[in-house]
Design an enzyme around this catalytic site. Sequence first.
Site, PDB file in Angstrom:
ATOM      1  N   ARG A 112      -3.656  10.389   4.359  1.00 52.59           N
ATOM      2  CA  ARG A 112      -2.460  11.249   4.399  1.00 52.59           C
ATOM      3  C   ARG A 112      -1.542  11.276   2.951  1.00 52.59           C
ATOM      4  O   ARG A 112      -1.071  12.307   2.566  1.00 52.59           O
ATOM      5  CB  ARG A 112      -1.459  10.790   5.593  1.00 52.59           C
ATOM      6  CG  ARG A 112       0.164  11.121   5.291  1.00 52.59           C
ATOM      7  CD  ARG A 112       0.906  10.048   5.881  1.00 52.59           C
ATOM      8  NE  ARG A 112       0.651   8.772   5.391  1.00 52.59           N
ATOM      9  CZ  ARG A 112       1.559   8.128   4.283  1.00 52.59           C
ATOM     10  NH1 ARG A 112       2.565   8.908   4.041  1.00 52.59           N
ATOM     11  NH2 ARG A 112       1.396   7.074   3.869  1.00 52.59           N
ATOM     12  N   CYS A 155      -4.058  12.842  12.508  1.00 58.05           N
ATOM     13  CA  CYS A 155      -4.926  11.669  12.166  1.00 58.05           C
ATOM     14  C   CYS A 155      -4.611  10.904  13.637  1.00 58.05           C
ATOM     15  O   CYS A 155      -4.113  11.526  14.684  1.00 58.05           O
ATOM     16  CB  CYS A 155      -4.640  10.874  11.232  1.00 58.05           C
ATOM     17  SG  CYS A 155      -3.264   9.913  11.517  1.00 58.05           S
ATOM     18  N   ILE A 187       8.069   7.141  16.390  1.00 56.87           N
ATOM     19  CA  ILE A 187       7.584   7.804  15.279  1.00 56.87           C
ATOM     20  C   ILE A 187       6.401   8.728  15.404  1.00 56.87           C
ATOM     21  O   ILE A 187       6.226   9.572  14.813  1.00 56.87           O
ATOM     22  CB  ILE A 187       7.517   6.819  14.053  1.00 56.87           C
ATOM     23  CG1 ILE A 187       8.676   5.837  13.930  1.00 56.87           C
ATOM     24  CG2 ILE A 187       6.999   7.583  12.915  1.00 56.87           C
ATOM     25  CD1 ILE A 187       9.816   6.512  13.492  1.00 56.87           C
ATOM     26  N   ASP A 242       4.769   0.708  11.910  1.00 58.05           N
ATOM     27  CA  ASP A 242       3.473  -0.154  11.110  1.00 58.05           C
ATOM     28  C   ASP A 242       3.337  -1.439  11.630  1.00 58.05           C
ATOM     29  O   ASP A 242       2.232  -2.134  11.281  1.00 58.05           O
ATOM     30  CB  ASP A 242       3.362   0.094   9.463  1.00 58.05           C
ATOM     31  CG  ASP A 242       3.134   1.621   9.216  1.00 58.05           C
ATOM     32  OD1 ASP A 242       3.173   2.298  10.058  1.00 58.05           O
ATOM     33  OD2 ASP A 242       3.295   1.700   8.017  1.00 58.05           O
ATOM     34  N   ARG A 300       0.435  15.020  11.714  1.00 56.51           N
ATOM     35  CA  ARG A 300       1.063  15.004  10.507  1.00 56.51           C
ATOM     36  C   ARG A 300       1.287  16.109   9.788  1.00 56.51           C
ATOM     37  O   ARG A 300       0.949  16.467   8.899  1.00 56.51           O
ATOM     38  CB  ARG A 300       0.018  13.990   9.635  1.00 56.51           C
ATOM     39  CG  ARG A 300      -0.490  12.673  10.068  1.00 56.51           C
ATOM     40  CD  ARG A 300       0.245  11.570  10.657  1.00 56.51           C
ATOM     41  NE  ARG A 300       1.138  10.858   9.752  1.00 56.51           N
ATOM     42  CZ  ARG A 300       0.201   9.530   9.218  1.00 56.51           C
ATOM     43  NH1 ARG A 300      -0.806   9.275   9.929  1.00 56.51           N
ATOM     44  NH2 ARG A 300       0.963   8.706   8.265  1.00 56.51           N
ATOM     45  N   PRO A 301       2.367  16.694  10.455  1.00 59.27           N
ATOM     46  CA  PRO A 301       2.696  17.950   9.858  1.00 59.27           C
ATOM     47  C   PRO A 301       3.353  17.814   8.498  1.00 59.27           C
ATOM     48  O   PRO A 301       3.636  16.648   8.179  1.00 59.27           O
ATOM     49  CB  PRO A 301       3.809  18.497  10.761  1.00 59.27           C
ATOM     50  CG  PRO A 301       4.348  17.359  11.636  1.00 59.27           C
ATOM     51  CD  PRO A 301       3.407  16.312  11.451  1.00 59.27           C
ATOM     52  N   MET A 302       3.646  18.818   7.699  1.00 62.46           N
ATOM     53  CA  MET A 302       4.439  18.995   6.538  1.00 62.46           C
ATOM     54  C   MET A 302       5.498  19.957   6.191  1.00 62.46           C
ATOM     55  O   MET A 302       6.046  20.184   5.239  1.00 62.46           O
ATOM     56  CB  MET A 302       3.442  19.325   5.233  1.00 62.46           C
ATOM     57  CG  MET A 302       2.467  18.047   5.247  1.00 62.46           C
ATOM     58  SD  MET A 302       1.577  17.909   3.511  1.00 62.46           S
ATOM     59  CE  MET A 302       2.901  17.925   2.480  1.00 62.46           C
ATOM     60  N   LYS A 320       0.813  -1.110  -0.127  1.00 56.96           N
ATOM     61  CA  LYS A 320       0.108  -0.124  -0.040  1.00 56.96           C
ATOM     62  C   LYS A 320       0.822   1.179   0.137  1.00 56.96           C
ATOM     63  O   LYS A 320       0.745   2.143  -0.860  1.00 56.96           O
ATOM     64  CB  LYS A 320      -0.899   0.124   1.285  1.00 56.96           C
ATOM     65  CG  LYS A 320      -1.534   1.399   1.647  1.00 56.96           C
ATOM     66  CD  LYS A 320      -2.276   1.254   2.806  1.00 56.96           C
ATOM     67  CE  LYS A 320      -1.709   1.789   4.034  1.00 56.96           C
ATOM     68  NZ  LYS A 320      -1.226   3.175   4.514  1.00 56.96           N
ATOM     69  N   ASN A 321       1.841   1.194   0.885  1.00 56.13           N
ATOM     70  CA  ASN A 321       2.623   2.581   1.076  1.00 56.13           C
ATOM     71  C   ASN A 321       3.689   2.861  -0.085  1.00 56.13           C
ATOM     72  O   ASN A 321       3.948   4.069  -0.340  1.00 56.13           O
ATOM     73  CB  ASN A 321       3.243   2.571   2.448  1.00 56.13           C
ATOM     74  CG  ASN A 321       2.007   2.803   3.477  1.00 56.13           C
ATOM     75  OD1 ASN A 321       1.116   3.264   3.632  1.00 56.13           O
ATOM     76  ND2 ASN A 321       2.513   2.120   4.742  1.00 56.13           N
ATOM     77  N   ARG A 359      -8.368  -0.294   4.462  1.00 58.87           N
ATOM     78  CA  ARG A 359      -7.606   0.561   3.997  1.00 58.87           C
ATOM     79  C   ARG A 359      -6.028  -0.163   3.433  1.00 58.87           C
ATOM     80  O   ARG A 359      -5.430   0.337   2.788  1.00 58.87           O
ATOM     81  CB  ARG A 359      -7.198   1.774   4.905  1.00 58.87           C
ATOM     82  CG  ARG A 359      -8.226   2.757   5.039  1.00 58.87           C
ATOM     83  CD  ARG A 359      -7.868   3.804   5.871  1.00 58.87           C
ATOM     84  NE  ARG A 359      -6.461   4.338   5.422  1.00 58.87           N
ATOM     85  CZ  ARG A 359      -5.515   4.739   6.297  1.00 58.87           C
ATOM     86  NH1 ARG A 359      -5.665   4.877   7.665  1.00 58.87           N
ATOM     87  NH2 ARG A 359      -4.163   5.140   5.808  1.00 58.87           N
TER      88      ARG A 359
END
Length: 421
Positions: A94, A118, A330, A308, A123-125, A22-23, A400
């Site tokens: 995200r 979330c 994380i 994960d 979840r900063p950018m 998925k990722n 998901r």
Amino acid sequence: MDSIIVRGGAELRGQIPIAGAKNACLALMPATLLSEEPLTLTNAPRLSDIVTMTQLLESLGCEVSSMQGGKVIALSTHDLASTRADYEIVRKMRASNLVLGPLLARAHEAVVSLPGGCAIGARPMDIHIEALTALGAEIELKDGYLHAMARGGLRGGRVKLRFASVGATENVLMAATLAKGSTVIENAAREPEIIDLARCLRAMGAQIAGEGSSTIEVQGVDRLGAATHRVVTDRIELGTYMLAPAFTGGEVECLGGKLELIGAFVEKLDAAGIEVTETETGLKVKLRGDRPRAVDVTTEPFPGFPTDLQAQMMAMLCTATGTSRLEEKIFENRFMHAPELQRMGAKIEVHGGHAVVTGVDKLKGAPVMATDLRASVSLILAGLAAEGETIVNRVYHLDRGYEHVEDKLSAVGARIERVRA
Ligand SMILES: CC(=O)N[C@H]1[C@@H](OP(=O)(O)OP(=O)(O)OC[C@H]2O[C@@H](n3ccc(=O)[nH]c3=O)[C@H](O)[C@@H]2O)O[C@H](CO)[C@@H](O)[C@@H]1O
Ligand SMILES: C=C(OP(=O)(O)O)C(=O)O
């Protein structure tokens, strides 16, 4: 909303096919925006997140078709229809923020909603913004959207990430492929999904060296062309199913699994008394003895233990002999599965980013709530070991990230079924 019912106690035996990641796929799909020519992805996972990314790309003018029941995705973005990634789609996932780099590179402008926080944490950018700014982009936050502009196009530069962010590495790597001149990304993320993206971009004609190490070099090119790329195996789905026989006994072979994807995790399995053997077709796993042993785990960027897989590992350690310590480095709020596992009789104490787990002889089935993607599957795993029936509610998170979880587990002997709402 659907729920999953698990009746514990059945030994597992057989093979579980592992899907494409998925990722990885969620980073590969936006790469189509970099080229006017088609990109075909094979070994794609069939997940609701892929549907969300399809909707986002279609809203930007991309044509997306899926074949072989979703395992092959054909993408083509001959003309961009829009450079705006709307809140309504971005808030769902995200990974939508991965259109920012490609849009800037191709159209020299983009308006992308901030993903926001979330359940597992903020979840900063800021790292993405800093990295793209180093390539000449001007980025401003207005009304919850990042408004990005690269007057005259992006130009290569030196990008030093303050943290080896996976998403920021992907965004700046894609952006740099079409920038003028050369780019060096320092402290780049080294995850297998980054290697997979670099390989796909190279197949499209990009000039990239060093992926998988902390320094990636990119020589910008004028255009990228067509390519077909096979999505790398999902190391998180792999690790999840590798844990299953530790809950139930028996032996499972995860088809497509490779040690190189999951080294730090396998070291912990070994310490816990779980035997992993590499075969020609995948990884075979069985528990030595009756119960796993306690081990300490700290999540870290690759090649460390993946965040994960922390929830699934915690569920397994709830059934181990002895006391384990888990540290989540994380995401600041990624122990939401702990109270749900406690409902099943687990002994867990959480103090901030640390958890202490004391194994119990037997977990007991209970109704539980799936709070996020990996938490959901950790409750299913716990249910496989528990006495009686576990009902996992609110499983949309699960869909998901896991395709047909109930089919894959029942094919190796688990008593599990989905109850459709
Ligand atoms: C290093 C790591 O394990 N990354 C995981 C992260 O990727 P994802 O790309 O979502 O996240 P990053 O790797 O960017 O973020 C990791 C950390 O950096 C922080 N951060 C990130 C970007 C930014 O601009 N500013 C900032 O402070 C985040 O808050 C987080 O604490 O979630 C994915 C889904 O669970 C996982 O598959 C990735 O393995
Ligand atoms: C948390 C995950 O995904 P996302 O970053 O899309 O929330 C995950 O894959 O475990």
